[in-house]
Design an enzyme around this catalytic site. Structure first.
Site: not given
Ligand SMILES: NC(=O)c1ccc[n+]([C@@H]2O[C@H](COP(=O)([O-])OP(=O)(O)OC[C@H]3O[C@@H](n4cnc5c(N)ncnc54)[C@H](O)[C@@H]3O)[C@@H](O)[C@H]2O)c1
Length: 240
Positions: A33, A136, A57-58, A149, A84, A153
């Site tokens: 997005s 998560s 935007d999801v 959050y 994701n 999740k």
């Molecule tokens: N990093 C961690 O420790 C962790 C742990 C548990 C779960 N998660 C989950 O894993 C997933 C990815 O997280 P990450 O750490 O890679 O984060 P990140 O912030 O690096 O990536 C998140 C991605 O989601 C996209 N995004 C955000 N809002 C959006 C929207 N409205 N429409 C389309 N795309 C959108 C962002 O542009 C980005 O590419 C998330 O759902 C996060 O909650 C992450």
């Protein structure tokens, strides 16, 4: 060629998932997005013959439906959806505005629901599919400062288990992955002291990577995983 749609698929965990699915032979639609730079770089890494960017935007149902319709009309129905995309807005509940609360639930929970709704008809016609929701550890154990959050999740886990029961008989599996601490932009702003104390609570003594999560996605999309449905798979180094 089978088609995979990865939301938020151009950076962090989503980027690892997109690259892994492309290596597995999927044509990958990497959604984003914002993060234009990351998006362009991902296509360079995977190659235009195996990857296409889709900007929406999801949390916006009209955009989701229009984009997925366009994919289906031009390329065919989606075989694998990885929900994701996610955001955090961390603060004590008492301080969060309605707009902050609404946005986190909209992107993390409604986003996955809208995208799933949009691909299911095509999967039913194709008589098969895989939906994988990136939840998560916070949705399982909770965390102060992350109430909304965590709610989003945990909501994804209930959604996963129920949709798995709706679609299992149609050869469509729905599973969730619950990552622990994965090193990405989402976790990079934690201060060093908190990081070190978290490290002590991880039995394998390291933070996770996007590839650790992508490895489980790779298994879940395989033929061999056809009997895994409604599962919630932790990728957290043994934290929980
Ligand atoms: N990093 C961690 O420790 C962790 C742990 C548990 C779960 N998660 C989950 O894993 C997933 C990815 O997280 P990450 O750490 O890679 O984060 P990140 O912030 O690096 O990536 C998140 C991605 O989601 C996209 N995004 C955000 N809002 C959006 C929207 N409205 N429409 C389309 N795309 C959108 C962002 O542009 C980005 O590419 C998330 O759902 C996060 O909650 C992450």
């Amino acid at each position: 060629m089978k088609l995979a749609l990865v939301t938020g698929g151009v950076k962090g965990i989503g980027k690892s998932i997109s690259i892994t699915l492309a290596k597995e032979g999927f044509f990958v639609f990497a959604n984003y997005s914002s993060s234009e730079d990351h998006a362009k770089r991902l296509v360079e890494v995977i190659g235009e013959d195996k990857c296409k960017l889709v900007k929406f935007d999801v949390g916006n149902r009209e955009q989701v439906n229009a984009s997925i319709k366009q994919i289906e009309e031009s390329f065919g129905s989606v075989d694998v959806l990885v929900n994701n995309a996610g955001i955090t807005k961390d603060d004590l509940l008492i301080r969060l505005s309605e707009a902050d609360i609404e946005r986190v639930l909209r992107v993390n929970l409604l986003g996955a629901i809208f995208c799933s709704q949009a691909v299911i008809r095509g999967m039913l016609k194709k008589r098969g599919g895989r939906i994988i929701n990136i939840s998560s550890i916070i949705g399982e154990i909770g965390n102060p400062g992350q109430t909304i959050y965590a709610a989003s999740k945990a909501g994804l886990i209930g959604f996963t288990k129920s949709l798995a029961k709706e679609l299992g008989s149609r050869n469509i599996t729905v599973n969730a992955i619950t990552p622990g601490y994965i090193e990405t932009d989402m976790t990079s702003n934690l201060n060093e002291e908190i990081k070190q104390s978290m490290l002590k609570s991880i039995p394998v003594s390291r933070f996770g990577s996007g590839d650790d999560v992508a490895a489980v996605v790779k298994f879940l999309v395989s033929e061999e995983a056809g009997y895994v449905n409604g599962a919630v798979i932790p990728v957290n180094g043994g934290m929980f």
